[in-house]
Design an enzyme around this catalytic site. Structure first.
Site, PDB file in Angstrom:
ATOM      1  CG  ASN A 149     -47.555 -27.975 -38.422  1.00 29.75           C
ATOM      2  OD1 ASN A 149     -48.389 -28.878 -38.328  1.00 29.75           O
ATOM      3  ND2 ASN A 149     -47.143 -27.521 -39.577  1.00 29.75           N
ATOM      4  CB  CYS A 281     -45.371 -29.348 -43.642  1.00 27.83           C
ATOM      5  SG  CYS A 281     -46.958 -28.771 -44.247  1.00 27.83           S
ATOM      6  CD  GLU A 460     -54.766 -33.937 -46.329  1.00 24.64           C
ATOM      7  OE1 GLU A 460     -54.160 -32.869 -46.145  1.00 24.64           O
ATOM      8  OE2 GLU A 460     -55.176 -34.656 -45.407  1.00 24.64           O
TER       9      GLU A 460
END
Ligand code: NAD
Length: 479
Positions: A149, A281, A460
């Site tokens: 994506n 997302c 992350e």
């Protein structure tokens, strides 16, 4: 025909088995290239190259490592147009999105972690009679597996911190969108990255991806993708005690209170619902609106969405481009059918679009707004990951919170309110790794990024990424 090759030991090489996969242009539905259908033997070659390169890369003075990563960042920026066009060709996203979001962020990822490595420090603890300090050492060879994506954006989000921390990397971009990762190899060579420090193996998840997860010398895997694949990776990696970072699916709520800054909310909600064809997302796919403003919101939102132009990804006037693949196009349309079966009313969109001329075979879907569905239906529980949102009114804060938290996912949430206490209460009680208040997709790369529940484990970003890609060792000295 664009032939993509693996990038191993600084060279572009064909897959050892000689097999290739077809690569499609979503805007036209036509094959435009081929990519390696790599297997365990290609991953093995990459691991050998990475293992050989590791000692020198890990021992390189930080300033020198910084300079190389910075040069990669500059190389990405210098190739902005070429990379943006490649990203659009591969994924169906508009060139404008790739030019303003994907590629600048890929450059920023390298720039950010190039400087992070200069400032990465660790703790020391003093007690009478002892001094303890923490060493954070690179892991060795690590893997990064990324989705389609935000192809170069998310690939570099893994590769840059892994390299900054002194590791050598085996990367696998999505087989659906391999092109910009391939071009990144050229940029790395031009930037002076030593051969073998970074390697790219292209191919399918269950073959090339799984070979990375299974390889005993790959010490950690950073994965972004579906919850289904994340569970499979966890199942394989857990008995080997690999470090795992799993950034998975979402079903994000967007909570709109009557006291919000209405115009800013409306404009942002159009973006947060349909940017990149809803294939981010972090897009808010379940919109909950406080009842006093529900009808007004419904009217204004649907009017705006109807006016969004779906068109040629290369045309600057297009707000939405094509869906990334035929498989995903079919999946999203099947969810729109399901929503109708579940009793939803389609307020706008709800159909595939056939564009004229060379775009006739492309995979386009009109942005779709659905109302009248309950929380427990599949449309509101499962990730669709396309230009489809549901809207629903609510009456109380408690009801809004229960709706927001009532799904198996927990990636991000958005809250629109000017009520300070409410904002803090929702920030604390929403089951999500990321909460945006009166904004969306506003990113400070130092903040931890990740999800809870079925949206993943691990974080992350910033120091979290540098810590993930290093092994922590405690040293205690008496005296
Ligand atoms: P996917 O899980 O199908 O594939 C992602 C990557 O994993 C690809 O490179 C694929 O080849 C590889 N892969 C698939 N199966 C594998 C296996 N068994 N072993 C090893 N590798 C495997 O996901 P996708 O369809 O490419 O991407 C869409 C999904 O990604 C959505 O669910 C979306 O929510 C999620 N996503 C999450 C984030 C986040 O930050 N949480 C960001 C972007 C996308």
């Amino acid at each position: 025909m664009q032939i993509i090759q693996n990038y191993i030991g600084g060279h572009f090489v064909p897959p050892i088995g000689g097999q290739y996969l077809e690569n499609y242009n979503p805007a036209t539905g036509e094959v435009y290239g081929k990519i390696p259908d790599s297997g365990p033997e290609d991953v093995e070659a990459a691991v050998q190259a990475a293992t050989a390169a590791f000692p020198a890369w890990a021992a390189m003075p930080p300033e020198q490592r910084h300079d190389i990563l910075r040069a990669i960042s500059d190389g990405i920026s210098a190739n902005l147009d070429r990379l943006a066009e490649a990203e659009s060709l591969d994924s169906g996203k508009t060139v404008a999105t790739a030019r303003t979001v994907d590629i600048p962020r890929a450059a920023q990822n390298f720039r950010f972690f190039a400087t992070a490595l200069l400032h990465f420090a660790s703790e020391s603890h003093h007690m009478p009679g002892s001094l303890s300090y923490t060493l954070r050492q690179p892991l060795g060879v690590v893997g990064g597996i990324s989705p389609w994506n935000l192809p170069l954006y998310l690939f570099t989000w893994k590769v840059a911190p892994a390299l900054a921390a002194g590791n050598c990397v085996i990367g696998k971009p999505s087989e659906v969108t391999p092109y910009t990762a391939y071009l990144l190899g050229e940029i790395c060579n031009a930037a002076g990255l030593p051969p073998g420090v970074f390697n790219i193996v292209h191919g399918l998840g269950p073959r090339a991806g799984e070979a990375i997860v299974r390889h005993p010398l790959i010490k950690a895997v950073s994965f972004t993708g579906s919850t289904r694949a994340g569970a499979e990776i966890a199942r394989i990696a857990a008995p080997m005690f690999k470090k795992l970072s799993l950034e998975l699916g979402g079903k994000n709520p967007n909570l709109i209170f009557a006291d919000c800054d209405y115009d800013l909310m409306l404009e942002t909600t159009v973006r947060s619902s349909f940017n990149n064809q809803g294939q981010i997302c972090l897009c808010g796919s379940r919109i909950y609106v406080e009842r006093p403003v529900y009808e007004k919101f419904k009217h204004d939102f649907v009017e705006r969405v109807r006016a969004m132009r779906v068109g040629d990804p290369a045309d600057p006037a297009s707000r939405l481009g094509a869906m990334v693949s035929k498989m995903h196009f079919d999946k999203v349309l099947s969810y729109i059918d399901l929503a109708r079966q579940e009793g939803g009313s389609v307020l706008c969109g709800g159909e595939a679009l056939q564009l004229p001329g060379r775009l006739a075979g492309g995979w386009y879907i009109a942005p779709t707004v659905i109302e009248g569905l309950t929380l427990d239906c599949r449309t509101n529980q499962e990730e669709i990951f396309g230009p489809v949102v549901t809207i629903q009114p609510f009456d109380t804060d408690d009801e809004a919170l229960a709706l927001a938290n009532g799904v198996p996912y927990g990636l991000s949430s958005t809250v629109w309110t000017t009520h300070l206490n409410r904002a803090h209460r929702f920030a604390a009680e929403l089951q999500a790794g990321i909460v945006w208040i009166n904004c969306w997709l506003l990113r400070d790369l130092r903040t931890p990024f990740g999800g809870v529940k079925q949206s993943g484990v691990g974080r992350e970003g910033g120091w979290e990424a540098m810590r993930f890609f290093t092994e922590t060792k405690s040293v205690t000295v008496a005296g």
